[in-house]
Design a protein around this motif. Sequence first.
Motif, PDB file in Angstrom:
ATOM      1  N   LEU A  10      57.884  51.592  77.158  1.00 23.54           N
ATOM      2  CA  LEU A  10      57.094  52.434  76.079  1.00 23.54           C
ATOM      3  C   LEU A  10      56.344  51.358  76.202  1.00 23.54           C
ATOM      4  N   LEU A  11      54.736  51.902  75.846  1.00 24.29           N
ATOM      5  CA  LEU A  11      53.630  51.581  76.037  1.00 24.29           C
ATOM      6  C   LEU A  11      53.224  50.623  74.796  1.00 24.29           C
ATOM      7  N   THR A  16      45.451  41.709  77.448  1.00 21.69           N
ATOM      8  CA  THR A  16      45.078  41.888  78.830  1.00 21.69           C
ATOM      9  C   THR A  16      44.773  43.600  78.579  1.00 21.69           C
ATOM     10  N   GLY A  17      44.990  43.965  77.549  1.00 22.24           N
ATOM     11  CA  GLY A  17      45.488  45.900  77.856  1.00 22.24           C
ATOM     12  C   GLY A  17      46.571  45.668  77.521  1.00 22.24           C
ATOM     13  N   LEU A  18      46.613  47.456  78.023  1.00 16.72           N
ATOM     14  CA  LEU A  18      48.102  48.329  77.902  1.00 16.72           C
ATOM     15  C   LEU A  18      49.272  47.720  79.058  1.00 16.72           C
ATOM     16  N   TRP A  28      54.602  46.114  83.891  1.00 15.32           N
ATOM     17  CA  TRP A  28      53.859  46.262  84.209  1.00 15.32           C
ATOM     18  C   TRP A  28      52.290  46.165  83.449  1.00 15.32           C
ATOM     19  N   GLN A  29      51.200  44.994  83.933  1.00 13.67           N
ATOM     20  CA  GLN A  29      50.108  45.527  83.261  1.00 13.67           C
ATOM     21  C   GLN A  29      49.607  46.613  83.753  1.00 13.67           C
ATOM     22  N   LEU A  30      48.613  47.859  82.793  1.00 19.75           N
ATOM     23  CA  LEU A  30      48.061  49.032  83.291  1.00 19.75           C
ATOM     24  C   LEU A  30      46.547  48.813  83.271  1.00 19.75           C
ATOM     25  N   ASP A  31      46.255  49.531  84.050  1.00 18.38           N
ATOM     26  CA  ASP A  31      44.956  50.739  84.555  1.00 18.38           C
ATOM     27  C   ASP A  31      45.228  51.889  84.117  1.00 18.38           C
ATOM     28  N   ALA A  32      44.703  52.271  82.063  1.00 20.11           N
ATOM     29  CA  ALA A  32      44.636  53.419  82.324  1.00 20.11           C
ATOM     30  C   ALA A  32      43.375  54.803  81.371  1.00 20.11           C
ATOM     31  N   PRO A  33      43.559  55.567  82.167  1.00 22.64           N
ATOM     32  CA  PRO A  33      42.280  56.022  81.316  1.00 22.64           C
ATOM     33  C   PRO A  33      42.376  55.912  78.996  1.00 22.64           C
ATOM     34  N   ARG A  34      41.351  55.466  78.742  1.00 18.73           N
ATOM     35  CA  ARG A  34      41.398  55.263  77.612  1.00 18.73           C
ATOM     36  C   ARG A  34      42.591  56.623  76.659  1.00 18.73           C
ATOM     37  N   ARG A  35      42.180  57.858  77.002  1.00 21.25           N
ATOM     38  CA  ARG A  35      43.071  58.340  76.173  1.00 21.25           C
ATOM     39  C   ARG A  35      44.432  57.807  76.087  1.00 21.25           C
ATOM     40  N   ALA A  36      44.484  57.023  76.337  1.00 16.55           N
ATOM     41  CA  ALA A  36      46.769  56.486  77.056  1.00 16.55           C
ATOM     42  C   ALA A  36      45.995  55.926  75.552  1.00 16.55           C
TER      43      ALA A  36
END
Length: 64
Positions: A10-11, A16-18, A28-36
């Motif tokens: 589940l996203l 701290t972000g996504l 998991w902490q994610l470094d993801a594109p803005r479209r996520a």
Amino acid sequence: MARRVTETGLLLRSETGLVLRRDDGGTWQLDAPRRAEALVGRRVRIAARRIGFDRLSVEDMTPC
């Protein structure tokens, strides 16, 4: 070289972000594109590279 990881869960948005709340438990902490951002609150499958103890750099994200 960073290890490749494929996960499903589940996203969610956190302070701290996504983050991905894994189907098997844990997050998991994610470094993801803005479209996520459009997929927050949905179950997703990600392909990523591990870049830290609990951080993934997302290469692909699809809804499940």
